[in-house]
Design a protein around this motif. Sequence first.
Motif, PDB file in Angstrom:
ATOM      1  N   LEU A  96       0.828  -1.194   0.000  1.00 30.29           N
ATOM      2  CA  LEU A  96       0.000   0.000   0.000  1.00 30.29           C
ATOM      3  C   LEU A  96       0.867   1.250   0.000  1.00 30.29           C
ATOM      4  O   LEU A  96       0.616   2.207  -0.748  1.00 30.29           O
ATOM      5  N   GLN A  97       1.904   1.238   0.822  1.00 31.17           N
ATOM      6  CA  GLN A  97       2.786   2.391   0.880  1.00 31.17           C
ATOM      7  C   GLN A  97       3.502   2.602  -0.453  1.00 31.17           C
ATOM      8  O   GLN A  97       3.687   3.740  -0.900  1.00 31.17           O
ATOM      9  N   ASN A  98       3.880   1.506  -1.102  1.00 31.93           N
ATOM     10  CA  ASN A  98       4.534   1.626  -2.412  1.00 31.93           C
ATOM     11  C   ASN A  98       3.595   2.232  -3.445  1.00 31.93           C
ATOM     12  O   ASN A  98       4.012   3.043  -4.286  1.00 31.93           O
ATOM     13  N   ALA A  99       2.322   1.845  -3.406  1.00 36.05           N
ATOM     14  CA  ALA A  99       1.339   2.393  -4.343  1.00 36.05           C
ATOM     15  C   ALA A  99       1.107   3.879  -4.075  1.00 36.05           C
ATOM     16  O   ALA A  99       0.966   4.680  -5.008  1.00 36.05           O
ATOM     17  N   ILE A 100       1.082   4.252  -2.796  1.00 38.55           N
ATOM     18  CA  ILE A 100       0.915   5.661  -2.446  1.00 38.55           C
ATOM     19  C   ILE A 100       2.101   6.474  -2.945  1.00 38.55           C
ATOM     20  O   ILE A 100       1.939   7.559  -3.522  1.00 38.55           O
ATOM     21  N   LYS A 101       3.284   5.942  -2.770  1.00 33.80           N
ATOM     22  CA  LYS A 101       4.487   6.635  -3.220  1.00 33.80           C
ATOM     23  C   LYS A 101       4.503   6.799  -4.733  1.00 33.80           C
ATOM     24  O   LYS A 101       4.866   7.860  -5.258  1.00 33.80           O
ATOM     25  N   ALA A 102       4.045   5.745  -5.442  1.00 33.51           N
ATOM     26  CA  ALA A 102       4.040   5.784  -6.909  1.00 33.51           C
ATOM     27  C   ALA A 102       2.908   6.638  -7.463  1.00 33.51           C
ATOM     28  O   ALA A 102       2.945   7.054  -8.624  1.00 33.51           O
ATOM     29  N   GLY A 103       1.892   6.892  -6.646  1.00 32.04           N
ATOM     30  CA  GLY A 103       0.753   7.664  -7.116  1.00 32.04           C
ATOM     31  C   GLY A 103      -0.216   6.865  -7.956  1.00 32.04           C
ATOM     32  O   GLY A 103      -1.112   7.420  -8.592  1.00 32.04           O
ATOM     33  N   LYS A 104      -0.066   5.550  -7.943  1.00 33.86           N
ATOM     34  CA  LYS A 104      -0.970   4.690  -8.712  1.00 33.86           C
ATOM     35  C   LYS A 104      -0.877   3.267  -8.164  1.00 33.86           C
ATOM     36  O   LYS A 104       0.090   2.917  -7.496  1.00 33.86           O
ATOM     37  N   GLY A 105      -1.920   2.493  -8.466  1.00 36.16           N
ATOM     38  CA  GLY A 105      -1.892   1.087  -8.075  1.00 36.16           C
ATOM     39  C   GLY A 105      -2.565   0.765  -6.761  1.00 36.16           C
ATOM     40  O   GLY A 105      -2.644  -0.402  -6.375  1.00 36.16           O
ATOM     41  N   ALA A 106      -3.078   1.781  -6.067  1.00 31.68           N
ATOM     42  CA  ALA A 106      -3.752   1.517  -4.797  1.00 31.68           C
ATOM     43  C   ALA A 106      -5.164   1.000  -5.057  1.00 31.68           C
ATOM     44  O   ALA A 106      -5.774   1.318  -6.082  1.00 31.68           O
ATOM     45  N   PRO A 107      -5.708   0.219  -4.143  1.00 33.44           N
ATOM     46  CA  PRO A 107      -7.086  -0.269  -4.290  1.00 33.44           C
ATOM     47  C   PRO A 107      -8.080   0.838  -3.961  1.00 33.44           C
ATOM     48  O   PRO A 107      -7.702   1.922  -3.497  1.00 33.44           O
ATOM     49  N   ASP A 108      -9.347   0.549  -4.181  1.00 29.77           N
ATOM     50  CA  ASP A 108     -10.381   1.507  -3.786  1.00 29.77           C
ATOM     51  C   ASP A 108     -10.517   1.560  -2.269  1.00 29.77           C
ATOM     52  O   ASP A 108     -10.702   2.627  -1.686  1.00 29.77           O
ATOM     53  N   LEU A 109     -10.434   0.392  -1.639  1.00 31.24           N
ATOM     54  CA  LEU A 109     -10.556   0.271  -0.193  1.00 31.24           C
ATOM     55  C   LEU A 109      -9.498  -0.701   0.314  1.00 31.24           C
ATOM     56  O   LEU A 109      -9.071  -1.587  -0.429  1.00 31.24           O
ATOM     57  N   ALA A 110      -9.124  -0.556   1.561  1.00 33.44           N
ATOM     58  CA  ALA A 110      -8.149  -1.475   2.146  1.00 33.44           C
ATOM     59  C   ALA A 110      -8.381  -1.599   3.636  1.00 33.44           C
ATOM     60  O   ALA A 110      -8.773  -0.631   4.302  1.00 33.44           O
ATOM     61  N   THR A 111      -8.154  -2.780   4.161  1.00 38.56           N
ATOM     62  CA  THR A 111      -8.164  -2.965   5.607  1.00 38.56           C
ATOM     63  C   THR A 111      -6.987  -2.207   6.202  1.00 38.56           C
ATOM     64  O   THR A 111      -5.848  -2.377   5.784  1.00 38.56           O
ATOM     65  N   VAL A 112      -7.267  -1.359   7.160  1.00 40.84           N
ATOM     66  CA  VAL A 112      -6.238  -0.619   7.890  1.00 40.84           C
ATOM     67  C   VAL A 112      -6.587  -0.699   9.372  1.00 40.84           C
ATOM     68  O   VAL A 112      -7.694  -0.336   9.779  1.00 40.84           O
ATOM     69  N   GLU A 113      -5.669  -1.192  10.171  1.00 38.79           N
ATOM     70  CA  GLU A 113      -5.911  -1.287  11.604  1.00 38.79           C
ATOM     71  C   GLU A 113      -5.972   0.105  12.213  1.00 38.79           C
ATOM     72  O   GLU A 113      -5.389   1.060  11.705  1.00 38.79           O
ATOM     73  N   TYR A 114      -6.682   0.210  13.323  1.00 37.62           N
ATOM     74  CA  TYR A 114      -6.843   1.511  13.963  1.00 37.62           C
ATOM     75  C   TYR A 114      -5.495   2.163  14.254  1.00 37.62           C
ATOM     76  O   TYR A 114      -5.344   3.376  14.117  1.00 37.62           O
ATOM     77  N   SER A 115      -4.538   1.370  14.665  1.00 40.03           N
ATOM     78  CA  SER A 115      -3.226   1.915  15.019  1.00 40.03           C
ATOM     79  C   SER A 115      -2.490   2.487  13.813  1.00 40.03           C
ATOM     80  O   SER A 115      -1.592   3.321  13.969  1.00 40.03           O
ATOM     81  N   ALA A 116      -2.851   2.046  12.621  1.00 40.30           N
ATOM     82  CA  ALA A 116      -2.160   2.498  11.408  1.00 40.30           C
ATOM     83  C   ALA A 116      -2.880   3.639  10.701  1.00 40.30           C
ATOM     84  O   ALA A 116      -2.323   4.235   9.775  1.00 40.30           O
TER      85      ALA A 116
END
Length: 447
Positions: A96-116
């Motif tokens: 997920l972090q790699n997709a954010i850095k690239a500006g593409k490739g992230a899903p529409d939704l993702a499980t993210v724990e409260y701590s993250a």
Amino acid sequence: MTRWPLHRRTTALLLGTVLTAVTLSACGGGDTGDGSGPASVGEKEIRAALDKPTELTVWSWSGSLPDVAEAFEKKYPKIKVNVENVGTAAEQYTKLQNAIKAGKGAPDLATVEYSAIPQYALSGALVDLKRFGFDKLEDEFTPATWESVNVGDGLYELPLNAGPMALFYNKATFDKFDIEVPATWDAYVEAGRKLQKADPEYFISADNGNAGLTESLIWAAGGRPFTSDGDKVTVDLQDPGTKKYAENYQVLLDEKLLSPVAGWSNEWYQGLATGKIATLTSGAWMAGILKGSVAKASGDWRVAPMPAFDAESTSSINGGGSLAMLDQGDKQLAAAAFLRYVSAEEGADITQATGSFPARAAALGSQEFLGAKDPYFGGQEINRVFADSLAKVGKGWQYLPYDVYAITIFNDKAGKAYTGAKRLQAGLDDWGKELVTYGEEQGFTVG
């Protein structure tokens, strides 16, 4: 069962230092999917989106989410939901972090724990769900979980499950050695001493360094070592609550009352099965772990409130999470509908049926749910214990906006305390120093 918090035993091996990609920016850009940009949208627009052929991509390691997606597709046949397990938490966070850095490739939704959540919210990677009016759903969820999904002025998830802390104890072991269930940490230490004196193969618990447990115990002791306000962060592992936790826990370490086996190892599971590891202080999700992985100990285990540090002690949370919406997505109206279905509609019922402890106020007010007798725990109504714990969670806890990274380095900095080579407070101080340095490197102002 949905095992949200398990990244705490794998993150250190998998994540590394990928968080250097985080860039501080304004939260919640992106498009609503109807060409209106970041403007607020109403229920009419969300409903209209469900009548248009749309394909959503969701990243999650949740075992129940594919069933939820299938039920959603039956209700809204023009929507296709592709649930992709790209790895458990640490692996997914890396991708997920790699997709954010690239500006593409992230899903529409993702499980993210409260701590993250803070990590992604403060980097502008997540959509503020207030855009869809979801802040109006606050009363449908428990206060503790609602607080967990709000960061700053934004709402980044609708709570799905919760991990209120409790004491899991092996009643067979306690009965064998005539030990009372400890209500305080002083009594907990005495129980550990009594076990060791009776049989050196028995330990009150096991801990060779667990950052998630440490944070939760500090929280319960009244510690608030981390604060975050935009790009301003405070790290203070010398605050009174943290010191109270460290002083209490140090006794367990000094007297070697904790089993040295690694958590989640074969030896750990064997200790739980035989009762030689007599207790676990953990989130409610541990009930599913025991039932699924320590089945032969059915009937031996029970659940009690977490021991109190003192009269002012509260409870805390360990684990839990839901779905967050990624800013990169261009189908945000349909994604909003699915996200709401998962946490606030029929999808939440499907997940709850798998053993996940709910975050919805209605579920926790149900006498049928609270009074359910669990055969594994000797017919005990364990949900009442968890619900009471959730109601007593101390307010004001904040995770660092780089808590995922903090977890990865905990054992490197504080781990020696669990072998006796360093005092626990000293290990926490070393951890804190590294967290200050790392935060500054990421562009935060850390005090």
